[in-house]
Design a protein around this motif. Structure first.
Motif, short mmCIF file in Angstrom:
data_model
loop_
_atom_site.label_atom_id
_atom_site.label_comp_id
_atom_site.label_asym_id
_atom_site.label_seq_id
_atom_site.Cartn_x
_atom_site.Cartn_y
_atom_site.Cartn_z
N ALA A 72 0.82 -1.21 0.00
CA ALA A 72 0.00 0.00 0.00
C ALA A 72 0.86 1.26 0.00
N LEU A 73 1.95 1.25 0.74
CA LEU A 73 2.85 2.40 0.74
C LEU A 73 3.46 2.61 -0.64
N LEU A 74 3.90 1.53 -1.27
CA LEU A 74 4.47 1.64 -2.61
C LEU A 74 3.44 2.17 -3.61
N ALA A 75 2.22 1.65 -3.53
CA ALA A 75 1.16 2.08 -4.45
C ALA A 75 0.83 3.55 -4.27
N ALA A 76 1.06 4.08 -3.07
CA ALA A 76 0.79 5.50 -2.78
C ALA A 76 1.98 6.39 -3.13
N GLY A 77 3.04 5.80 -3.66
CA GLY A 77 4.18 6.59 -4.10
C GLY A 77 5.30 6.72 -3.10
N ILE A 78 5.25 5.97 -1.99
CA ILE A 78 6.32 6.02 -1.00
C ILE A 78 7.47 5.17 -1.49
N VAL A 86 4.31 9.51 11.66
CA VAL A 86 3.23 8.65 12.15
C VAL A 86 2.79 9.14 13.52
N GLN A 87 1.49 9.35 13.68
CA GLN A 87 0.92 9.80 14.95
C GLN A 87 -0.21 8.84 15.33
N LEU A 88 0.16 7.78 16.02
CA LEU A 88 -0.77 6.73 16.40
C LEU A 88 -0.50 6.30 17.84
N PRO A 89 -1.53 5.82 18.54
CA PRO A 89 -1.29 5.19 19.84
C PRO A 89 -0.73 3.80 19.64
N ASN A 90 -0.48 3.08 20.72
CA ASN A 90 0.03 1.71 20.63
C ASN A 90 -1.08 0.77 20.20
N ILE A 91 -1.23 0.61 18.89
CA ILE A 91 -2.16 -0.35 18.33
C ILE A 91 -1.39 -1.23 17.35
N SER A 92 -1.95 -2.37 17.03
CA SER A 92 -1.21 -3.35 16.23
C SER A 92 -0.83 -2.79 14.86
N GLU A 93 -1.65 -1.91 14.30
CA GLU A 93 -1.32 -1.33 12.99
C GLU A 93 -0.01 -0.55 13.02
N PHE A 94 0.27 0.09 14.16
CA PHE A 94 1.50 0.88 14.27
C PHE A 94 2.72 -0.03 14.17
N VAL A 95 2.69 -1.15 14.86
CA VAL A 95 3.83 -2.08 14.81
C VAL A 95 3.99 -2.63 13.40
N ALA A 96 2.88 -3.02 12.77
CA ALA A 96 2.95 -3.55 11.41
C ALA A 96 3.48 -2.50 10.44
N LEU A 97 3.09 -1.25 10.64
CA LEU A 97 3.55 -0.18 9.75
C LEU A 97 5.07 0.01 9.87
N TYR A 98 5.60 -0.11 11.08
CA TYR A 98 7.06 -0.03 11.25
C TYR A 98 7.75 -1.04 10.34
N PHE A 99 7.30 -2.27 10.39
CA PHE A 99 8.00 -3.31 9.63
C PHE A 99 7.67 -3.25 8.14
N ALA A 100 6.52 -2.68 7.78
CA ALA A 100 6.24 -2.43 6.36
C ALA A 100 7.21 -1.39 5.81
N ALA A 101 7.43 -0.32 6.59
CA ALA A 101 8.40 0.70 6.17
C ALA A 101 9.80 0.10 6.08
#
Length: 564
Positions: A72-78, A86-101
């Motif tokens: 999804a990040l690549l498709a958005a041009g990242i 990133v401005q998120l609380p401690n939720i599972s998406e935040f951890v997954a986003l770290y490793f996606a990046a």
């Protein structure tokens, strides 16, 4: 003069502190070895602080989510080296986003959920992000409304959560882009020396400073927590600190990555929810602020309801530890409290039970040489080189009891502030040691360092330097105080005197005489006794839960002016 990092980098690789694996490589290896093991657990109150039902992801499920988000990040041009705020609380998406990046080589710059337009606009100007990520719903915050006016130019808005706005990339519902991701990985090399995060200094005044850390910087600092804490393969780790700083990323997340464990998320800190997670998830390790541990140990009614038997170790820091608290957890529950002292720049002093069995010493001291086994292999060796230097400059201090600024060099220490050569030059010595701004003294027959305070926080009474942290530490054991903080008050004769801000426990009536009597019983020198009491309902803290001493002082001075 900025010392070239290349010779040090080569030496770090040869010693095993650094390697060729990125954090994404390490995560995917874990997912391959243990696909069915539970990887991530959301807090049970997730829906009330953000959105969505709590998730419980196995490593296989998390791997799928990481790959989906990477696509999804690549498709958005990242692209590689693009910065994502990133401005998120401690939720599972935040951890997954770290490793996606990490998978595509993008840089995550995490910011506190409390930040508003003042802080965000400054950070955007410094790092010039390609994207900003937030949740569509956040309790007591409108991140979308605050950030949207700041997203100028080509900064993409990305969201997690329901009701994504039309102008945002909806990361919650983005489809997997397996072929796009595969082609990108085939063509793009992500190196372990590449910058992975830009975290932010937690100072309460002045311009924020971005602290770039590579994959290898995080890998190098990881043994500083998981080894002294005695973590084992598959352990459950409860993480209540925001995923934006050293304690949460370097202390818990990197340890989770090393032991292929289960990370239980928690945020913002809620004692009842936190204790409930200990009962339900049965962690072997967690971290907690000293004030919370002091409160828990002194609340017999609450202790009677809590089952702490799963815990082997608790990491604590960001403020001096009360020796009575460290001994209390050890004697009553067999839980070893590990004393942690660190910073986003890579400061890492840790006192664990193996190196320092005595709880009183463990609360007060840090070994001058911390010998650890590098995460990437190699023989055990000191993780850093340290020295104490007088704040005004001069030769390194070698005798006990003389306060000096701690200077540190090693594989876990960052190399420069982001796009800030003047700040970088001011932060390092000519021979490449980072000037921490923290005052320590040699103690324990030369074996230890003892924290004295911040260089700028010293109280100078009649020409004598007084550490406020030393007094705070003792007041942590006062039975009628929930928390306390001492600070400098101006005085025309002595230069400065000592004020104390106190939060009484449970409506107790506490006087200045009560406090000074207690400190005298601890055999504190008379010239260190507070001379003015200010009663507070609570002490102001920053996003990393540190008491903001300068703000306490400003509030106390305002009380004095109001009384005149």
């Amino acid at each position: 003069m900025i010392v070239s990092p290349e010779p040090k980098r080569r030496a770090y690789r040869e010693a095993g502190w650094w390697g060729d694996k990125t954090l994404a490589d390490l995560f995917f290896a874990n997912a391959t070895r243990h696909p069915d093991r539970l990887a991530l657990v959301d807090a049970p109150n997730r829906a009330s602080i953000a959105f969505g039902e709590p998730a419980r992801l196995t490593y296989a499920e998390m791997r799928d989510e990481v790959e989906r988000l990477a696509g999804a990040l690549l498709a958005a041009g990242i692209d590689k080296d693009d910065v994502i705020v990133v401005q998120l609380p401690n939720i599972s998406e935040f951890v997954a986003l770290y490793f996606a990046a990490a998978t595509i080589g993008a840089i995550v710059s995490p910011v506190a959920v409390q930040y508003r337009s003042h802080e965000l606009s400054t950070i955007f100007d410094i790092v010039k992000p390609r994207a900003y990520v937030c949740g569509t719903h956040m309790h007591h915050a409108d991140h979308l409304g605050v950030a949207r006016p700041l997203l100028r130019g080509d900064v993409a808005l990305m969201t997690f959560g329901p009701d994504a706005p039309e102008d945002a990339v909806d990361l919650s519902n983005a489809q997997a882009k397996a072929e796009l991701l595969r082609d990108y990985i085939d063509k793009t090399k992500v190196d372990a020396d590449d910058i992975f995060t830009i975290c932010w200094t937690s100072g309460t005044t002045g311009m924020p400073k971005g602290v770039p850390r590579s994959h290898n910087h995080w890998i190098a600092i990881a043994p500083g927590t998981y080894q002294p804490s005695g973590l084992r393969e598959g352990d459950v780790l409860l993480n209540p600190f925001p995923l934006i700083n050293m304690a949460s990323i370097g202390g818990v997340t990197m340890s989770w990555l090393k032991v292929c464990g289960t990370m239980v998320l928690h945020h913002p800190f809620d004692p009842q929810v936190y204790l409930g997670q200990i009962a339900m998830e049965r962690p072997q390790f967690t971290i907690a602020p000293p004030a919370i541990l002091n409160m828990l140990l002194q609340d017999e009614a609450l202790l009677a309801k809590v089952d702490l038997s799963s815990l082997r170790t608790i990491g604590s820091g960001s403020a001096p530890l009360a020796p009575a608290m460290v001994r209390g957890f050890q004697d009553r529950f067999g839980i070893m409290v590990v004393n942690l002292f660190g910073s986003n720049e890579g400061m890492s002093l840790v006192t664990g039970p193996d190196a320092v069995p005595d709880p009183f010493e463990r609360a007060s001291y840090f070994p001058r040489e911390m010998v650890l086994e590098p995460m990437m292999g190699g023989a055990a060796a000191p993780i850093a080189q340290t020295r104490l230097v007088p704040p005004e400059g001069g030769a390194a201090i070698t005798e006990e009891g003389v306060a000096g600024e701690l200077q540190i060099s090693g594989p876990a220490v960052f190399e420069s502030y982001h796009d800030a050569p003047d700040q970088t030059e001011a932060a390092f010595t000519e021979d490449g040691f980072y000037k921490s701004g923290d005052l320590f003294e040699i103690a324990g027959g030369g074996r230890f360092y003892r924290f004295v305070g911040r260089c700028k926080d010293l109280i100078i009474r009649g020409g004598v330097n007084i550490s406020p942290e030393e007094i705070d530490q003792l007041l942590g054991g006062h039975p009628d105080l929930a928390e306390a903080c001492v600070f400098a008050l101006p005085d025309p004769i002595m230069g400065e005197r000592i004020g104390v801000a106190a939060v009484p426990r449970g409506g107790a009536a506490v006087t200045l005489d009560d406090i000074t009597r207690f400190l005298r019983e601890q055999d504190l020198a008379v010239f260190k006794l507070p001379e003015r009491l200010f009663e507070f309902d609570s002490l102001p803290r920053n996003v990393t839960n540190k008491v903001m001493r300068s703000e306490v002082r400003d509030m106390a001075l305002a009380m004095l002016e109001g009384a005149d």
